[in-house]
Motif scaffolding. Structure first.
Motif, PDB file in Angstrom:
ATOM      1  N   HIS A  75       4.494 -12.258  -8.076  1.00  0.00           N
ATOM      2  CA  HIS A  75       4.080 -10.920  -8.483  1.00  0.00           C
ATOM      3  C   HIS A  75       4.440 -10.679  -9.958  1.00  0.00           C
ATOM      4  O   HIS A  75       3.661 -10.062 -10.695  1.00  0.00           O
ATOM      5  CB  HIS A  75       4.760  -9.876  -7.592  1.00  0.00           C
ATOM      6  CG  HIS A  75       4.295  -8.488  -7.832  1.00  0.00           C
ATOM      7  ND1 HIS A  75       3.049  -8.046  -7.464  1.00  0.00           N
ATOM      8  CD2 HIS A  75       4.914  -7.437  -8.419  1.00  0.00           C
ATOM      9  CE1 HIS A  75       2.919  -6.787  -7.811  1.00  0.00           C
ATOM     10  NE2 HIS A  75       4.032  -6.383  -8.392  1.00  0.00           N
ATOM     11  N   PHE A  78       1.958 -12.349 -12.184  1.00  0.00           N
ATOM     12  CA  PHE A  78       0.723 -11.576 -12.209  1.00  0.00           C
ATOM     13  C   PHE A  78       0.874 -10.375 -13.143  1.00  0.00           C
ATOM     14  O   PHE A  78      -0.003 -10.098 -13.964  1.00  0.00           O
ATOM     15  CB  PHE A  78       0.336 -11.096 -10.804  1.00  0.00           C
ATOM     16  CG  PHE A  78      -0.832 -10.166 -10.824  1.00  0.00           C
ATOM     17  CD1 PHE A  78      -2.119 -10.663 -10.903  1.00  0.00           C
ATOM     18  CD2 PHE A  78      -0.642  -8.789 -10.807  1.00  0.00           C
ATOM     19  CE1 PHE A  78      -3.210  -9.805 -10.952  1.00  0.00           C
ATOM     20  CE2 PHE A  78      -1.724  -7.930 -10.858  1.00  0.00           C
ATOM     21  CZ  PHE A  78      -3.004  -8.435 -10.932  1.00  0.00           C
ATOM     22  N   SER A  82      -1.391  -9.805 -16.432  1.00  0.00           N
ATOM     23  CA  SER A  82      -2.294  -8.651 -16.458  1.00  0.00           C
ATOM     24  C   SER A  82      -1.882  -7.654 -17.542  1.00  0.00           C
ATOM     25  O   SER A  82      -2.750  -7.045 -18.184  1.00  0.00           O
ATOM     26  CB  SER A  82      -2.364  -7.972 -15.094  1.00  0.00           C
ATOM     27  OG  SER A  82      -1.097  -7.488 -14.716  1.00  0.00           O
ATOM     28  N   GLN A 111      -8.250  -8.178 -12.029  1.00  0.00           N
ATOM     29  CA  GLN A 111      -8.404  -7.238 -10.916  1.00  0.00           C
ATOM     30  C   GLN A 111      -8.899  -7.955  -9.661  1.00  0.00           C
ATOM     31  O   GLN A 111      -8.453  -7.672  -8.552  1.00  0.00           O
ATOM     32  CB  GLN A 111      -9.376  -6.122 -11.289  1.00  0.00           C
ATOM     33  CG  GLN A 111      -8.780  -5.100 -12.217  1.00  0.00           C
ATOM     34  CD  GLN A 111      -9.719  -3.947 -12.473  1.00  0.00           C
ATOM     35  OE1 GLN A 111     -10.899  -3.997 -12.136  1.00  0.00           O
ATOM     36  NE2 GLN A 111      -9.192  -2.897 -13.078  1.00  0.00           N
ATOM     37  N   TRP A 114      -6.068  -9.700  -8.071  1.00  0.00           N
ATOM     38  CA  TRP A 114      -5.214  -8.787  -7.307  1.00  0.00           C
ATOM     39  C   TRP A 114      -5.842  -8.454  -5.943  1.00  0.00           C
ATOM     40  O   TRP A 114      -5.145  -8.441  -4.926  1.00  0.00           O
ATOM     41  CB  TRP A 114      -4.980  -7.498  -8.096  1.00  0.00           C
ATOM     42  CG  TRP A 114      -4.116  -6.530  -7.354  1.00  0.00           C
ATOM     43  CD1 TRP A 114      -4.501  -5.345  -6.811  1.00  0.00           C
ATOM     44  CD2 TRP A 114      -2.726  -6.685  -7.046  1.00  0.00           C
ATOM     45  NE1 TRP A 114      -3.441  -4.742  -6.183  1.00  0.00           N
ATOM     46  CE2 TRP A 114      -2.333  -5.543  -6.316  1.00  0.00           C
ATOM     47  CE3 TRP A 114      -1.791  -7.669  -7.310  1.00  0.00           C
ATOM     48  CZ2 TRP A 114      -1.037  -5.361  -5.859  1.00  0.00           C
ATOM     49  CZ3 TRP A 114      -0.492  -7.486  -6.853  1.00  0.00           C
ATOM     50  CH2 TRP A 114      -0.129  -6.352  -6.132  1.00  0.00           C
ATOM     51  N   ARG A 117      -5.335 -11.283  -3.665  1.00  0.00           N
ATOM     52  CA  ARG A 117      -3.940 -11.310  -3.196  1.00  0.00           C
ATOM     53  C   ARG A 117      -3.760 -10.339  -2.029  1.00  0.00           C
ATOM     54  O   ARG A 117      -3.081 -10.639  -1.048  1.00  0.00           O
ATOM     55  CB  ARG A 117      -2.999 -10.951  -4.354  1.00  0.00           C
ATOM     56  CG  ARG A 117      -1.577 -10.600  -3.957  1.00  0.00           C
ATOM     57  CD  ARG A 117      -0.795 -11.861  -3.671  1.00  0.00           C
ATOM     58  NE  ARG A 117       0.622 -11.640  -3.786  1.00  0.00           N
ATOM     59  CZ  ARG A 117       1.409 -11.358  -2.754  1.00  0.00           C
ATOM     60  NH1 ARG A 117       0.912 -11.241  -1.559  1.00  0.00           N
ATOM     61  NH2 ARG A 117       2.704 -11.216  -2.918  1.00  0.00           N
ATOM     62  N   PHE A 123      -2.572 -15.410  -4.712  1.00  0.00           N
ATOM     63  CA  PHE A 123      -3.325 -15.190  -5.937  1.00  0.00           C
ATOM     64  C   PHE A 123      -4.299 -16.334  -6.130  1.00  0.00           C
ATOM     65  O   PHE A 123      -4.081 -17.437  -5.644  1.00  0.00           O
ATOM     66  CB  PHE A 123      -2.388 -15.129  -7.151  1.00  0.00           C
ATOM     67  CG  PHE A 123      -1.515 -13.913  -7.178  1.00  0.00           C
ATOM     68  CD1 PHE A 123      -2.045 -12.663  -7.440  1.00  0.00           C
ATOM     69  CD2 PHE A 123      -0.152 -14.013  -6.951  1.00  0.00           C
ATOM     70  CE1 PHE A 123      -1.248 -11.534  -7.468  1.00  0.00           C
ATOM     71  CE2 PHE A 123       0.658 -12.894  -6.980  1.00  0.00           C
ATOM     72  CZ  PHE A 123       0.109 -11.648  -7.235  1.00  0.00           C
TER      73      PHE A 123
END
Length: 168
Positions: A75, A78, A82, A111, A114, A117, A123
């Motif tokens: 996470h 990510f 992002s 996006q 996400w 995920r 992911f």
């Protein structure tokens, strides 16, 4: 003992006399250290990055991308990738519309990543998203290298102000 000779003033009397005189003189503006170096700090933030100065950040961004691409990303990776894409999108908007379009496609790929995920628990990217994100990462490196710390800070404030960059 009074007489024609007057004794010299003591240290205390001299200090009191100096304090009385200081009350009647206009006060001088005394700058703090932060105020004195503020113009230098502004100039330091406005200068472009030196070649290779952002290399460690570029490596971290590419490593986060590789981890997300393989499905083993965290996470935090990510969020790092992002956030980088979002801030540099807003910097690209200031530079060129074509560059902003490339960065927008990269942000849209993030996006999608996400959503993937949330749906599958891992992911990942589809083929077209990979192409878009690789192009956006290349553009992001060029943007970051050509920008100053002040420009990137302004882009970060803009990204924060806009919150979610693109609503799907």
């Amino acid at each position: 003992m009074s007489g024609p000779f007057k004794r010299p003033p003591t240290g205390r009397e001299l200090r009191r006399q100096a304090a009385r005189e200081a009350k009647h003189q206009p006060r001088r503006n005394v700058l703090t250290l932060a105020q004195a170096i503020a113009p230098v700090a502004l100039l330091e933030n406005a200068r472009p990055f030196e070649p290779g100065e952002k290399t460690a950040d570029h490596i971290k961004t590419r490593m986060a991308f590789d981890a997300l691409k393989s499905g083993a990303g965290t996470h935090e990776e990510f969020l790092y990738l992002s956030t980088t894409m979002g801030v540099l999108f807003w910097r690209a908007v200031d530079i060129d519309d074509g560059l902003a379009t490339v960065m927008k496609r990269g942000a849209l790929a993030m996006q999608s990543c996400w959503r993937r995920r949330q749906d599958t628990g891992r992911f990942g990217f589809s083929g077209p998203e990979l192409v878009d994100l690789v192009g956006a990462l290349d553009a992001a490196e060029a943007i970051a290298d050509a920008s100053s710390p002040l420009q990137l800070a302004n882009a970060a404030r803009t990204a924060h102000r806009h919150g979610e960059i693109f609503r799907s």
